[in-house]
Design an enzyme around this catalytic site. Structure first.
Site: not given
Length: 322
Positions: A237, A201, A234
């Site tokens: 990712t 990332k 959540t």
């Protein structure tokens, strides 16, 4: 029968907090005992009261509680349960936390930050815990925070065997969603005899929490990609990682994680993504509103029960993973 006796009249007793009673019941069933009947009260101002309805003197006590929603309450409840056991003369107290709260706060990233995971282990030690047992801690060093034995259990065999039964192993590439999870992914690659890819990332320095690009390091074209992580919170990712894999020509993406926290938009995000299956364990309860069609939940009860049994009989927990 609420306990089982061993030589020298050792007595195993299993206690459960209120966050995930079904897991505790399953563990008890595997052990061939009952969960000790316990009275819980929450007072008007939110204070918690616990009282065991039978004698615990001299027992080898195992207190199981998932640090689940509302997380601070479930932690406090377990601390109070440990204190009650200590004051009622339990011989040894093992805190069993399938999901250990605050595990992500395990180091200082910048100045003026807490190391809450260390505070947690100190609280349990102070309450009277002699030993801790957890499943897939966020980082291995948390074992060193607790001043006493820590049994670190791995759900990898349970999850990996499920995946292996679903897809052709020769087509699998194990993928780490970020650099921090490479060790976990490495264990998976060994177990499945599969190659490894990593998603790198690149963050946007000008925008907080914004990942600008996802670079895939490794060959994923035409492969069945298994994204592995210790927890799905959540789902952001994981979904972004899966999109990066599809952009690189992945044939299929499956997700495997031990802990399904599934906060906020997670269920909707994962269900509406191109991911074909999300495999988690029951280390945390998944309420109806957080469940979704693509979700598969596997039980860690046999694993936890075997570990408790090994600790009780002074056997080897390590042997479960060799």
């Amino acid at each position: 029968m609420t306990g089982m006796k061993a030589t020298g009249q050792k007595n195993l007793m299993l206690f459960s907090g209120r966050t995930h009673p079904s897991l505790a019941e399953e563990v008890a069933k595997e052990l061939g005992i009952d969960v000790v009947p316990t009275r819980f009260d929450t007072f008007a101002n939110g204070e918690i009261f616990v009282r065991y309805l039978e004698s615990v003197r001299g027992s080898d006590a195992f207190v199981i509680q998932c640090h689940s929603d509302p997380i601070n309450e479930s932690i406090m409840e377990q601390l109070i349960m440990v204190d009650a056991l200590k004051r009622a003369s339990a011989k040894r107290i093992t805190v069993v936390t399938p999901f250990f709260g605050y595990a992500r706060q395990d180091k200082k990233h910048r100045g003026r930050e807490p190391i809450s995971a260390r505070l947690m282990t100190d609280l349990f030690r102070t309450a009277g815990a002699d030993r801790m047992m957890a499943v897939d801690l966020h980082t291995d060093q948390i074992q060193g925070f607790f001043d006493g034995p820590v049994d670190h259990l791995f759900a990898l065999p349970i999850l990996a065997d499920h995946i292996a039964g679903r897809v052709d192993q020769s087509e699998i590439t194990v993928v780490s969603p970020d650099a921090g999870r490479v060790r976990t992914a490495d264990r998976w690659a060994d177990r499945l005899g599969a190659p490894l890819a990593i998603i790198h990332k690149r963050r946007d320095p000008d925008v907080a929490n914004q990942v600008r690009v996802h670079e895939v390091v490794g060959e994923v074209k035409g492969r069945v990609c298994v994204l592995v992580d210790d927890m799905i919170d959540t789902g952001g990712t994981i979904v972004k990682a899966s999109e990066a894999l599809f952009e690189q020509g992945a044939a299929k993406v499956l997700v495997a994680a031990t802990h399904g926290v599934l906060s906020g938009p997670a269920a909707e995000r994962l269900q509406n993504s191109r991911i074909s299956e999300v495999v988690i364990t029951n280390s945390l309860p998944v309420p109806e509103e957080r469940s979704f069609e693509k979700l598969t939940q596997l039980s860690i009860a046999p694993l936890v029960a075997r570990a408790i049994s090994e600790v009780f009989t002074d056997g080897s927990v390590t042997s479960l993973f060799e």
